[in-house]
Design a protein around this motif. Structure first.
Motif, short mmCIF file in Angstrom:
data_model
loop_
_atom_site.label_atom_id
_atom_site.label_comp_id
_atom_site.label_asym_id
_atom_site.label_seq_id
_atom_site.Cartn_x
_atom_site.Cartn_y
_atom_site.Cartn_z
N VAL A 129 0.82 -1.22 0.00
CA VAL A 129 0.00 0.00 0.00
C VAL A 129 0.85 1.27 0.00
CG1 VAL A 129 -1.98 -1.10 1.10
CG2 VAL A 129 -0.24 0.02 2.52
N GLY A 130 2.17 1.10 -0.03
CA GLY A 130 3.09 2.24 0.08
C GLY A 130 2.92 3.28 -1.01
N LYS A 131 2.82 2.84 -2.24
CA LYS A 131 2.69 3.78 -3.36
C LYS A 131 1.40 4.60 -3.23
CE LYS A 131 3.58 4.10 -8.21
NZ LYS A 131 4.33 3.47 -9.26
N PHE A 132 0.31 3.93 -2.88
CA PHE A 132 -0.97 4.61 -2.68
C PHE A 132 -0.87 5.64 -1.56
CE2 PHE A 132 -4.88 4.80 -0.13
CZ PHE A 132 -5.72 5.43 -1.04
N LEU A 133 -0.26 5.26 -0.43
CA LEU A 133 -0.16 6.18 0.70
C LEU A 133 0.67 7.41 0.34
CD1 LEU A 133 0.32 3.73 3.71
CD2 LEU A 133 -1.76 4.90 2.96
N THR A 168 -1.58 23.13 -1.59
CA THR A 168 -1.19 21.76 -1.20
C THR A 168 -2.39 20.83 -1.34
OG1 THR A 168 0.50 22.55 0.32
CG2 THR A 168 -0.35 20.32 0.69
N PHE A 169 -3.53 21.27 -0.85
CA PHE A 169 -4.75 20.46 -0.93
C PHE A 169 -5.07 20.13 -2.39
CE2 PHE A 169 -9.44 20.09 -0.96
CZ PHE A 169 -9.55 18.99 -0.10
N VAL A 170 -4.95 21.13 -3.27
CA VAL A 170 -5.21 20.92 -4.70
C VAL A 170 -4.20 19.93 -5.29
CG1 VAL A 170 -5.20 22.06 -6.96
CG2 VAL A 170 -6.33 23.16 -5.02
N LYS A 171 -2.92 20.10 -4.96
CA LYS A 171 -1.87 19.22 -5.50
C LYS A 171 -2.06 17.78 -5.01
CE LYS A 171 0.93 22.28 -7.51
NZ LYS A 171 1.69 22.19 -8.73
N VAL A 172 -2.44 17.61 -3.76
CA VAL A 172 -2.67 16.26 -3.22
C VAL A 172 -3.85 15.61 -3.92
CG1 VAL A 172 -3.40 14.98 -1.16
CG2 VAL A 172 -1.56 16.64 -0.99
N LEU A 173 -4.92 16.36 -4.12
CA LEU A 173 -6.08 15.82 -4.84
C LEU A 173 -5.72 15.40 -6.26
CD1 LEU A 173 -9.06 18.10 -3.75
CD2 LEU A 173 -8.62 15.74 -3.09
N ARG A 174 -4.83 16.16 -6.90
CA ARG A 174 -4.40 15.83 -8.26
C ARG A 174 -3.25 14.82 -8.28
NH1 ARG A 174 -4.12 21.90 -10.79
NH2 ARG A 174 -6.36 22.26 -10.89
N ARG A 175 -2.70 14.54 -7.09
CA ARG A 175 -1.57 13.62 -6.95
C ARG A 175 -0.37 14.03 -7.80
NH1 ARG A 175 -5.13 8.10 -6.80
NH2 ARG A 175 -6.25 8.65 -4.94
N GLU A 176 -0.06 15.31 -7.74
CA GLU A 176 1.03 15.87 -8.54
C GLU A 176 2.35 15.84 -7.77
OE1 GLU A 176 0.16 19.84 -9.83
OE2 GLU A 176 -1.72 19.24 -10.76
N GLY A 177 3.44 15.58 -8.49
CA GLY A 177 4.78 15.76 -7.96
C GLY A 177 5.35 14.61 -7.15
N VAL A 178 4.67 13.47 -7.04
CA VAL A 178 5.19 12.34 -6.27
C VAL A 178 5.84 11.37 -7.24
CG1 VAL A 178 4.61 10.47 -4.68
CG2 VAL A 178 3.32 12.59 -4.61
N GLN A 179 7.12 11.06 -6.99
CA GLN A 179 7.83 10.14 -7.88
C GLN A 179 7.81 8.71 -7.38
OE1 GLN A 179 11.74 11.71 -8.58
NE2 GLN A 179 11.01 13.03 -10.22
N HIS A 180 7.87 8.51 -6.06
CA HIS A 180 7.97 7.13 -5.52
C HIS A 180 6.89 6.91 -4.50
CE1 HIS A 180 11.88 7.04 -7.40
NE2 HIS A 180 12.18 8.13 -6.78
#
Length: 186
Positions: free
Chosen positions: A80-84, A174-186
């Motif tokens: 579940v790491g990638k999802f978290l 931040t809330f918008v970026k998290v909802l869009r799941r932007e900027g996470v590589q791993h």
């Protein structure tokens, strides 16, 4: 004033996030061996080390280095790491660090104790005087994708331009970026 804002927001957020946190803890425990929480040594205000909790997204045998320094980070992720990480749910236990005063809601993301290049550059620029944040100006402008000098440029900009209104703006983005799941590589 910033500390009072952090305390008030954390006290409001904690009861709202508690059911989610309990579900995530259970999910981590059910899908991989080891504790639900991972406590990492982080660099806080004035380069003082503190222990920061996160929900564990990596296997318990993962080397204690920044994710981008691992040869193949994907192989260390829990089921579940990638999802978290994509949803930033792994960050919720940091409400504890905010309540303790080790962190703020907005500031430079806390460096790992062994990220000497990042620590040195932040110290040179005076960024080390700020409490680390759950989110920050660099986070919403690239997150994991930023090279260290660029990240510190954003941290320095925040140091020089921080205001309560700017903090609210960073939290909203931040809330918008998290909802869009932007900027996470791993």
């Amino acid at each position: 004033m910033k500390r009072l804002f952090d305390l008030a927001l954390a006290l409001v957020a904690l009861p709202l996030c508690l059911p989610i946190m309990l579900a995530v803890a259970l999910l981590v425990k059910l899908t991989s061996p080891g504790p639900a929480l991972y406590w990492s040594q982080r660099v806080g205000r004035y380069n003082v080390l503190y222990r920061m909790p996160k929900f564990r997204t990596m296997r318990i045998d993962t080397p204690a280095v920044a994710t981008h320094l691992l040869d193949d980070p994907e192989r260390y992720l829990t089921p579940v790491g990638k999802f978290l990480r994509k949803t930033s749910l792994d960050e919720l236990p940091q409400l504890y660090s905010i309540l303790r005063g080790d962190m703020s809601f907005v500031g430079p993301r806390p460096a790992l104790y062994n990220q000497d290049d990042l620590i040195a550059l932040r110290t040179e620029r005076g960024v080390h005087r700020l409490p680390p944040g759950l989110t920050g100006w660099a986070q919403i402008n690239g997150r994991d994708e930023l090279p260290i000098p660029v990240k510190v440029d954003f941290d320095t900009y925040y140091l020089l331009h921080r205001t309560p209104l700017f903090d609210l703006y960073v939290l909203l983005l931040t809330f918008v970026k998290v909802l869009r799941r932007e900027g996470v590589q791993h």
